[in-house]
Scaffold this active site. Structure first.
Site, short mmCIF file in Angstrom:
data_model
loop_
_atom_site.label_atom_id
_atom_site.label_comp_id
_atom_site.label_asym_id
_atom_site.label_seq_id
_atom_site.Cartn_x
_atom_site.Cartn_y
_atom_site.Cartn_z
N GLU A 49 0.86 -1.10 -0.49
CA GLU A 49 0.24 0.03 -0.19
C GLU A 49 0.91 1.27 0.23
O GLU A 49 2.03 1.56 0.90
CB GLU A 49 -0.49 -0.06 0.88
CG GLU A 49 -1.18 1.20 1.50
CD GLU A 49 -2.23 1.24 2.88
OE1 GLU A 49 -2.17 2.65 3.02
OE2 GLU A 49 -2.55 0.63 3.76
N THR A 79 -4.68 5.62 2.61
CA THR A 79 -5.09 7.38 2.97
C THR A 79 -6.09 7.74 1.51
O THR A 79 -6.19 8.98 0.98
CB THR A 79 -4.26 8.38 3.25
OG1 THR A 79 -2.99 7.44 4.30
CG2 THR A 79 -4.19 9.41 4.48
N LYS A 139 -10.10 -2.54 8.09
CA LYS A 139 -8.70 -1.69 8.76
C LYS A 139 -8.70 -1.53 9.81
O LYS A 139 -9.83 -1.14 10.36
CB LYS A 139 -8.54 -1.36 7.92
CG LYS A 139 -7.27 0.17 8.41
CD LYS A 139 -6.68 1.32 7.89
CE LYS A 139 -5.95 1.94 8.33
NZ LYS A 139 -5.72 2.65 7.61
#
Length: 206
Positions: A49, A79, A139
């Site tokens: 990521e 993000t 997450k």
């Protein structure tokens, strides 16, 4: 003709089948990120990521996506806070998005763009909202503050939810979180430490 929504659950089920780790390379620049991404792939960590917080991060994502394509590896954008960033991630070739919190509009935009979505949660209310929306991979952030006890507690009412522990994770505590019921642990700086790499290899071999 509209694009059918991608099934995030099935996508992550497949993507995380072989390793209980994911790599997060935040703000490292293209050259360093490429080197650490290759370290992760060599170790057996399939998913990388790249968080998107600056214009340089977008260039890094595109570079790591291209390197991953050569290795048959999927790269995601982290993000991701809004639909505009989803579009940027898709344009760079990302395969999935990761968000620090739960925003179902971002999830919808991701899946409509053909990207799997991994939103962040930290409370039972958020987990329930995500579960009701059909999401099964979430997450947990910040995992180090939530603690290992949070995961077996949430497994009671949500036994079919799979958590990716993110935030404060490293080679020394990864096994503890996996033993607590976490399905995947996300690590970053540990990839730069030779002693940590050996521990990460042990985690993957469990």
């Amino acid at each position: 003709m509209s694009t059918p929504h991608l099934d995030s659950t099935a996508w992550f089920d497949d993507a995380f089948r072989d390793a209980p780790l994911m790599a997060i390379l935040r703000g490292m620049g293209a050259e360093r990120s490429l080197a650490l991404a290759r370290t992760a792939w060599d170790l057996g960590i399939d998913l990388v990521e790249i968080p998107l917080q600056t214009p340089a991060d977008h260039e890094t994502l595109a570079a790591v996506v291209e390197a991953g394509r050569e290795r048959g590896r999927q790269v995601g954008a982290g993000t991701v806070l809004d639909a505009a960033t989803v579009r940027d991630a898709a344009a760079a070739g990302a395969a999935f998005t990761v968000s620090p919190g739960l925003d179902l509009e971002v999830v919808r935009a991701s899946e409509e763009a053909g990207l799997a979505a991994l939103p962040g949660v930290a409370t039972p209310t958020e987990v329930q909202r995500a579960h009701t929306a059909g999401l099964r991979w979430l997450k947990a952030f910040p995992a180090s503050l939530l603690g290992t006890g949070w995961f077996p507690a949430l497994a009671g009412p949500f036994p079919d939810v799979r958590f990716v522990a993110t935030g404060g994770m490293n080679a020394r505590n990864a096994a503890d979180f996996l033993d607590a019921g976490v399905r995947v642990v996300a690590v970053g700086s540990a990839l730069e430490d030779e002693t940590e790499l050996a521990r990460l290899a042990e985690v993957i071999a469990r």
